[in-house]
Design an enzyme around this catalytic site. Structure first.
Site, short mmCIF file in Angstrom:
data_model
loop_
_atom_site.label_atom_id
_atom_site.label_comp_id
_atom_site.label_asym_id
_atom_site.label_seq_id
_atom_site.Cartn_x
_atom_site.Cartn_y
_atom_site.Cartn_z
N ASP A 83 0.84 -1.19 0.00
CA ASP A 83 0.00 0.00 0.00
C ASP A 83 0.88 1.25 0.00
O ASP A 83 1.78 1.39 0.84
CB ASP A 83 -0.89 -0.02 1.24
CG ASP A 83 -2.00 1.00 1.22
OD1 ASP A 83 -2.36 1.45 0.11
OD2 ASP A 83 -2.52 1.34 2.30
N HIS A 84 0.64 2.16 -0.95
CA HIS A 84 1.34 3.44 -1.02
C HIS A 84 2.87 3.32 -1.06
O HIS A 84 3.57 3.90 -0.22
CB HIS A 84 0.92 4.36 0.13
CG HIS A 84 -0.48 4.88 0.00
ND1 HIS A 84 -0.84 5.81 -0.96
CD2 HIS A 84 -1.62 4.57 0.68
CE1 HIS A 84 -2.15 6.06 -0.85
NE2 HIS A 84 -2.64 5.32 0.12
N ASP A 105 2.57 5.00 -5.58
CA ASP A 105 1.82 6.25 -5.41
C ASP A 105 2.68 7.41 -5.87
O ASP A 105 3.35 8.08 -5.06
CB ASP A 105 1.39 6.42 -3.95
CG ASP A 105 0.55 7.67 -3.75
OD1 ASP A 105 0.29 8.37 -4.75
OD2 ASP A 105 0.14 7.94 -2.61
N GLU A 142 -1.80 5.77 -8.79
CA GLU A 142 -2.75 6.75 -8.24
C GLU A 142 -2.61 8.05 -9.01
O GLU A 142 -1.50 8.52 -9.28
CB GLU A 142 -2.51 7.00 -6.75
CG GLU A 142 -3.46 8.04 -6.18
CD GLU A 142 -3.45 8.10 -4.65
OE1 GLU A 142 -3.58 9.21 -4.11
OE2 GLU A 142 -3.31 7.04 -4.02
N HIS A 198 -7.49 9.25 4.45
CA HIS A 198 -7.12 8.26 5.45
C HIS A 198 -7.68 8.62 6.82
O HIS A 198 -8.07 9.76 7.07
CB HIS A 198 -5.59 8.16 5.54
CG HIS A 198 -4.95 7.56 4.33
ND1 HIS A 198 -3.80 8.05 3.77
CD2 HIS A 198 -5.30 6.49 3.58
CE1 HIS A 198 -3.46 7.31 2.72
NE2 HIS A 198 -4.35 6.36 2.59
N SER A 235 -13.01 3.37 4.70
CA SER A 235 -13.67 2.87 5.91
C SER A 235 -14.97 3.65 6.12
O SER A 235 -15.06 4.84 5.79
CB SER A 235 -12.76 3.03 7.13
OG SER A 235 -11.75 2.05 7.14
N ASN A 275 -10.12 0.04 -0.12
CA ASN A 275 -9.18 0.00 1.00
C ASN A 275 -9.85 0.28 2.32
O ASN A 275 -10.53 1.30 2.48
CB ASN A 275 -8.06 1.02 0.77
CG ASN A 275 -7.09 0.59 -0.30
OD1 ASN A 275 -7.35 -0.31 -1.10
ND2 ASN A 275 -5.94 1.24 -0.33
N THR A 278 -9.22 1.74 9.02
CA THR A 278 -9.75 2.35 10.24
C THR A 278 -10.86 1.52 10.88
O THR A 278 -10.90 1.35 12.11
CB THR A 278 -10.26 3.77 9.93
OG1 THR A 278 -9.16 4.59 9.55
CG2 THR A 278 -10.95 4.39 11.13
#
Length: 355
Positions: A83-84, A105, A142, A198, A235, A275, A278
């Site tokens: 991720d990222h 990213d 991205e 995020h 989330s 994704n 949280t």
């Protein structure tokens, strides 16, 4: 045996019209909770680890943990995703440790804080795509910067997130640029900026089209109907989980996340990867707080981590069912990365873009 690339999984999701939650992983308890939910619902899995998670768990431990989860559940197709990723080296080392998919990213520079321009993004993402595809590994890119349309700012997660005030144009993926970007980089999936961010504090009110621009996804899907789209920061921050945390001593401020029905809308318009981090953190934290509050003499981590795992499994099962992922795990026959490399080399997996 059960490792799968993101590309194969999202191709299957597109064929059968479902989305796949990508759950962030930091430790054993989260891994076991996710896999238990996948097993109960017959779902394929995307386990993803950020640079922060890799530093926290250590790459060697993380790699062995994934090996263990795959061995316990050999019948479940598992994609291990970075991720990222912030540069070529981060993506290359992830591949070394067995990741079958990486995200480059390039919307931010290598510091993970400074917004990058379009040309920088194209160049670095193209570099990673070439390298990864040689190894049969999938790549997510991205375009646009993840951040809030309300505040005009990004939200850092594990040290990754734009700093300073961002323009409206930076916070929304341009559909024309999306077409050019996919053609130039040959990414397998495209993360779209449309107002999500995020963390827990995404929106100060129930989101509508002014702060959650689902129309951007719909327009990009119209122009790139065969490109797999990704929703980051998705989330839902359920109110009941906020209430549990606060009931047992937490201090979460009122907040709203991405409604499940909006994610389902996105799935109808090309969103294949969603994704989620949280929500799982909240599910676990609420139960840990509950046990320690009700049993203050307790000091055995297993006594609070077991109910935490059960709460996370419950939430993951719910997302697998809501996104249509459930029931699809047993339909997939994993294709090896070696075979995927041959397919990339032949050009058969190149993006299909109408002139």
């Amino acid at each position: 045996m059960a490792r799968i690339t993101l590309r194969q999984l999202l191709d299957h999701a597109a064929e059968y019209g479902y989305g796949v939650p990508a759950f962030n992983l930091n430790n054993m308890e989260q891994g076991l909770a996710i896999m238990a939910a996948a097993d109960a619902t017959d779902s394929p899995v995307i386990l993803q680890a950020s640079r922060g998670a890799r530093a926290y768990a250590n790459d060697v431990v993380l790699a062995k943990l994934i090996d263990g989860l795959v061995e316990i559940y050999p019948h479940i197709p598992v994609c291990m995703h970075l991720d990222h990723g912030n540069n070529e080296a981060t993506c290359a080392t992830a591949i070394q440790y067995g990741f079958t998919s990486v995200m480059m990213d390039g919307s931010l520079k290598a510091d993970g804080k400074t917004p990058a321009d379009y040309n920088y993004n194209v160049e670095i993402t193209r570099n990673v795509t070439k390298m990864a595809h040689w190894a049969g590994v999938s790549v997510e890119g991205e375009l646009g910067v993840l951040g809030s349309l309300e505040s005009g700012q990004g939200e850092a997660e594990d040290g990754h997130g734009a700093e300073g005030v961002l323009s409206h144009d930076q916070l929304l993926t341009d559909p024309d640029e999306a077409v050019k970007f996919v053609a130039a980089t040959k990414v397998d999936a495209l993360a779209v900026a449309m107002g999500t961010s995020h963390g827990a504090y995404k929106f100060t009110r129930q989101p509508d089209g002014d702060v959650l621009a689902m129309g951007v996804i719909e327009e990009i899907h119209r122009r790139l109907p065969t490109t797999h789209l990704v929703m980051h920061g998705s989330s839902s921050v359920p109110q009941d989980l906020q209430d549990i945390i606060n009931q047992y001593g937490g201090q979460m401020k009122p907040t709203w996340g991405v409604p499940v029905e909006e994610i389902q809308r996105g799935i109808k318009h090309g969103v294949r990867k969603i994704n989620i981090d949280t929500d799982n953190r909240m599910a676990m934290t609420g139960q840990i707080r509950k046990v320690l509050s009700e049993s203050p003499a307790e000091f055995d981590p297993r006594k609070y981590l077991k109910p935490a795992m059960e709460a996370m499994t419950k939430l993951c099962k719910q997302r697998f069912e809501e996104f249509g992922t459930a029931g699809n795990g047993s339909k997939i026959r994993p294709i090896s990365v070696a075979d995927m490399a041959k397919r990339y080399a032949s050009g058969s997996l190149d993006p299909k873009i109408d002139a």
